[in-house]
Design an enzyme around this catalytic site. Structure first.
Site, PDB file in Angstrom:
ATOM      1  N   GLU A 294     -13.860 -38.687  16.177  1.00  0.00           N
ATOM      2  CA  GLU A 294     -14.507 -38.858  14.864  1.00  0.00           C
ATOM      3  C   GLU A 294     -15.496 -37.708  14.734  1.00  0.00           C
ATOM      4  O   GLU A 294     -16.569 -37.741  15.321  1.00  0.00           O
ATOM      5  CB  GLU A 294     -15.238 -40.205  14.791  1.00  0.00           C
ATOM      6  CG  GLU A 294     -14.378 -41.424  15.109  1.00  0.00           C
ATOM      7  CD  GLU A 294     -13.259 -41.654  14.114  1.00  0.00           C
ATOM      8  OE1 GLU A 294     -13.332 -41.129  12.987  1.00  0.00           O
ATOM      9  OE2 GLU A 294     -12.295 -42.344  14.470  1.00  0.00           O
TER      10      GLU A 294
ATOM     11  N   CYS B  94     -22.426 -37.770   9.018  1.00  0.00           N
ATOM     12  CA  CYS B  94     -21.174 -37.002   8.938  1.00  0.00           C
ATOM     13  C   CYS B  94     -20.675 -37.020   7.500  1.00  0.00           C
ATOM     14  O   CYS B  94     -20.040 -36.076   7.045  1.00  0.00           O
ATOM     15  CB  CYS B  94     -20.140 -37.588   9.891  1.00  0.00           C
ATOM     16  SG  CYS B  94     -19.926 -39.368   9.725  1.00  0.00           S
TER      17      CYS B  94
HETATM   18  N1  LIG Z   1     -16.853 -38.703  11.945  1.00  0.00           N
HETATM   19  C1  LIG Z   1     -17.810 -39.526  12.319  1.00  0.00           C
HETATM   20  O1  LIG Z   1     -17.646 -40.741  12.329  1.00  0.00           O
HETATM   21  C2  LIG Z   1     -19.148 -38.983  12.730  1.00  0.00           C
HETATM   22  C3  LIG Z   1     -20.236 -39.854  12.756  1.00  0.00           C
HETATM   23  C4  LIG Z   1     -21.484 -39.360  13.131  1.00  0.00           C
HETATM   24  C5  LIG Z   1     -21.644 -38.039  13.479  1.00  0.00           C
HETATM   25  N2  LIG Z   1     -20.582 -37.202  13.429  1.00  0.00           N
HETATM   26  C6  LIG Z   1     -20.785 -35.785  13.720  1.00  0.00           C
HETATM   27  O2  LIG Z   1     -21.590 -35.612  14.886  1.00  0.00           O
HETATM   28  C7  LIG Z   1     -22.312 -34.392  14.786  1.00  0.00           C
HETATM   29  C8  LIG Z   1     -23.785 -34.607  15.063  1.00  0.00           C
HETATM   30  O3  LIG Z   1     -23.991 -35.166  16.304  1.00  0.00           O
HETATM   31  P1  LIG Z   1     -24.365 -34.299  17.621  1.00  0.00           P
HETATM   32  O4  LIG Z   1     -25.131 -33.089  17.241  1.00  0.00           O
HETATM   33  O5  LIG Z   1     -24.949 -35.263  18.588  1.00  0.00           O
HETATM   34  O6  LIG Z   1     -22.917 -33.850  18.088  1.00  0.00           O
HETATM   35  P2  LIG Z   1     -22.481 -33.087  19.414  1.00  0.00           P
HETATM   36  O7  LIG Z   1     -21.033 -32.834  19.297  1.00  0.00           O
HETATM   37  O8  LIG Z   1     -23.391 -31.972  19.733  1.00  0.00           O
HETATM   38  O9  LIG Z   1     -22.743 -34.191  20.574  1.00  0.00           O
HETATM   39  C9  LIG Z   1     -22.075 -35.426  20.560  1.00  0.00           C
HETATM   40  C10 LIG Z   1     -22.019 -35.973  21.968  1.00  0.00           C
HETATM   41  O10 LIG Z   1     -21.255 -35.082  22.780  1.00  0.00           O
HETATM   42  C11 LIG Z   1     -21.997 -34.716  23.918  1.00  0.00           C
HETATM   43  N3  LIG Z   1     -21.648 -33.329  24.251  1.00  0.00           N
HETATM   44  C12 LIG Z   1     -22.170 -32.188  23.723  1.00  0.00           C
HETATM   45  N4  LIG Z   1     -21.576 -31.114  24.263  1.00  0.00           N
HETATM   46  C13 LIG Z   1     -20.666 -31.578  25.143  1.00  0.00           C
HETATM   47  C14 LIG Z   1     -19.732 -30.959  26.010  1.00  0.00           C
HETATM   48  N5  LIG Z   1     -19.619 -29.641  26.067  1.00  0.00           N
HETATM   49  N6  LIG Z   1     -18.953 -31.754  26.771  1.00  0.00           N
HETATM   50  C15 LIG Z   1     -19.061 -33.107  26.695  1.00  0.00           C
HETATM   51  N7  LIG Z   1     -19.922 -33.750  25.894  1.00  0.00           N
HETATM   52  C16 LIG Z   1     -20.714 -32.996  25.137  1.00  0.00           C
HETATM   53  C17 LIG Z   1     -23.451 -34.884  23.522  1.00  0.00           C
HETATM   54  O11 LIG Z   1     -24.233 -35.056  24.677  1.00  0.00           O
HETATM   55  C18 LIG Z   1     -23.372 -36.115  22.658  1.00  0.00           C
HETATM   56  O12 LIG Z   1     -23.357 -37.272  23.460  1.00  0.00           O
HETATM   57  C19 LIG Z   1     -22.075 -33.899  13.361  1.00  0.00           C
HETATM   58  O13 LIG Z   1     -21.086 -32.908  13.373  1.00  0.00           O
HETATM   59  C20 LIG Z   1     -21.594 -35.142  12.639  1.00  0.00           C
HETATM   60  O14 LIG Z   1     -20.835 -34.886  11.494  1.00  0.00           O
HETATM   61  C21 LIG Z   1     -19.334 -37.638  13.075  1.00  0.00           C
END
Ligand SMILES: NC(=O)c1ccc[n+]([C@@H]2O[C@H](COP(=O)([O-])OP(=O)(O)OC[C@H]3O[C@@H](n4cnc5c(N)ncnc54)[C@H](O)[C@@H]3O)[C@@H](O)[C@H]2O)c1
Length: 480
Positions: free
Chosen positions: A251, A285
């Site tokens: 997602e 998002c």
């Molecule tokens: N489609 C949906 O339902 C939905 C809902 C909410 C947020 N989002 C998206 O999430 C993003 C914002 O959240 P964010 O900044 O926390 O996202 P992010 O991708 O930076 O991090 C998300 C998660 O992934 C982990 N992570 C980061 N880098 C990683 C790696 N290299 N390997 C493994 N895990 C890793 C983080 O620690 C965190 O737990 C936005 O792009 C938003 O649109 C999507």
């Protein structure tokens, strides 16, 4: 409001509290104050969490699961003020947004409790083919043989964690959850609630740590059968490349258009657009990331949007009267400011905005934005409403809305049924809302994006319960 005392929260390894040699700090994005610390897990602890989960076989009856889920919903409701304060302290979101989040999470837990009491099997007759058999085929859903690895983002630290855990528990699965290192305290508070509700220890581990220290181990563990990830496109795609042969639910980010057609009530549309762009500090998002407004309404729309944006109160996010808190960090606010400056340099007119102060990004309104600017071509996660003017031509608007790598949601403001249906058909997104913000949904309904926003597997309680189970069929003799 009085600042919360800094807290230390251990992780939960197979339900039991666990520490590590190092900790990570969680700081309040508004004040910089220390909110708390959590362990920086080591990869060996992640392995131990998966191993313990794999050994455990949940045997909870539907009634027992339903009791745990309903108990959790009640506990969140009765503790909602404290939870909301914690969310606000970790994220900088205003208290109003955090309270909204707690109500959504209550829905998640109670809807899951209600969903699991429905029978989820089907019956197929065997005498329908050219070679009829006097048999019937039945389907049933079983929990996964392996463990669910769940990774969640910072922006909905209670609700999105609930969207992973509630359907997993409802289907008798075991989960290892890694919440965002920016907002782990709320996830651990939820873990404590689940323990108090009697969730068997082997069903849940919550591990904390930075991706830098943990690397791939959360989504490549040999016992992880399914990875459910909510977060950015960048990280989601990295996970997709490295996760190997296991189920993936992704997602990811969005770039949602808010479409205003020529017949729209301009003030109503502008009010909705502002709400969709700034609520939750624009860090949804499904926040409005681009307003596509037909040229003949655009001056009026911009004037009404400016009016509504000026009504927003800003300040200390823990003040219940504040409408807009901070974004997650000073770096995030700086990135938004750079993109706004880039759009202005490319010819956009800044109607409201200004320099960020720490992690506070002022509500920002721009008109005459070029679709090519980074501000609108990428996902800009902040309280910004960019207006892109367009011709009064529905097919052209569909093309503009779809000219992005994202495909999450969209909103339409029009009462012309012929135009609305053409847009619903033509928009390459997972959800469309007419006269609502793009992100409107209930916690039960299917939700999720296509294109780079996701692989098309949906969340929402019912869909998540489907993805967290396998279908087994069995047939019995059925003489008639
Ligand atoms: N489609 C949906 O339902 C939905 C809902 C909410 C947020 N989002 C998206 O999430 C993003 C914002 O959240 P964010 O900044 O926390 O996202 P992010 O991708 O930076 O991090 C998300 C998660 O992934 C982990 N992570 C980061 N880098 C990683 C790696 N290299 N390997 C493994 N895990 C890793 C983080 O620690 C965190 O737990 C936005 O792009 C938003 O649109 C999507």
């Amino acid at each position: 409001m009085r600042a919360l005392e800094p807290i230390y929260q251990p992780m939960l390894l197979a339900g039991a509290p666990a520490d590590a040699d190092r900790v990570i700090e969680v700081r309040n994005p508004f004040s910089g104050a220390l909110v708390g610390t959590v362990p920086q897990a080591e990869p060996r602890q992640i392995r131990a969490a998966f191993k313990a989960a794999a050994r455990f076989r949940p045997k909870l009856s539907r009634r027992e699961r339903s009791d745990i889920l309903l108990g959790t919903a009640r506990a969140i409701a009765s503790d909602q003020d404290r939870l909301a304060q914690l969310i606000t302290a970790e994220t900088g979101l205003c208290l109003r947004d955090s309270l909204h989040e707690t109500r959504r999470a209550c829905d998640v837990w109670s809807f899951a409790a209600h969903a699991l009491i429905q029978n989820d099997g089907e019956i197929y007759p065997g005498d329908i083919g050219g070679n009829p058999h006097q048999r019937r085929i039945f389907s049933m859903r079983t929990p996964l043989a392996g463990v669910i690895a769940a990774i969640t983002p910072f922006n909905h630290p209670l609700n999105l964690v609930s969207h992973k855990l509630a359907p997993a528990i409802a289907t008798n699965n075991r989960v290892v959850l890694k919440p965002s290192e920016q907002t782990p305290l709320t996830a651990l508070a939820l873990g404590r609630i689940l323990r108090e509700q009697g969730l068997p220890e082997g069903m849940l581990s919550i591990v904390t740590g930075t991706p830098h220290d943990l690397g791939d181990c959360v989504f490549t563990d040999e016992d992880a059968e399914l990875v459910t990830f909510t977060g950015s496109v960048r990280v989601g795609h990295q996970i997709a490349e490295r996760a190997g042969y296991r189920r993936l639910v992704l997602e990811l980010g969005g770039n949602d258009p808010f479409i205003v057609l020529a017949d729209a009530d301009v003030d109503r549309a502008a009010h909705l657009a502002v709400q969709g762009a700034v609520r939750h500090s624009g860090q949804r998002c499904t926040a409005v990331k681009r307003a596509l407004v037909v040229e003949e309404l655009a001056d009026h729309f911009a004037e009404r949007a400016l009016h509504h944006m000026r009504q927003l109160s800003t300040g200390d996010p823990s003040d219940p009267s504040v409408d807009l808190g901070t974004v997650i960090s000073e770096d995030a606010a700086q990135l938004i400011a750079r993109r706004v400056a880039g759009a202005v340099a490319a010819g956009a007119r800044l109607l409201l905005g200004g320099e960020p102060r720490g992690a506070f990004c002022p509500p920002t309104l721009l008109d005459h934005v070029s679709p090519a600017c980074e501000l609108v071509a990428e996902e800009t996660f902040g309280p910004v409403l960019p207006i892109i003017r367009c011709n009064n031509d529905v097919d052209e608007i569909v093309m503009m809305a779809n000219a992005t790598k994202f495909g999450l949601s969209a909103a339409i403001c029009s009462n012309r049924l012929d135009h609305v249906t053409r847009l619903i058909e033509g928009l390459a997104v997972g959800s469309v809302n007419v006269w609502e913000v793009p992100g409107y949904r209930t916690e039960l309904t299917p939700f999720g994006g296509i294109k780079q926003s996701g692989l098309g597997h949906k969340e929402g309680i019912l869909e998540a319960m489907r993805s967290f189970t396998q279908v087994k069929t069995y047939s019995l003799p059925w003489p008639v």
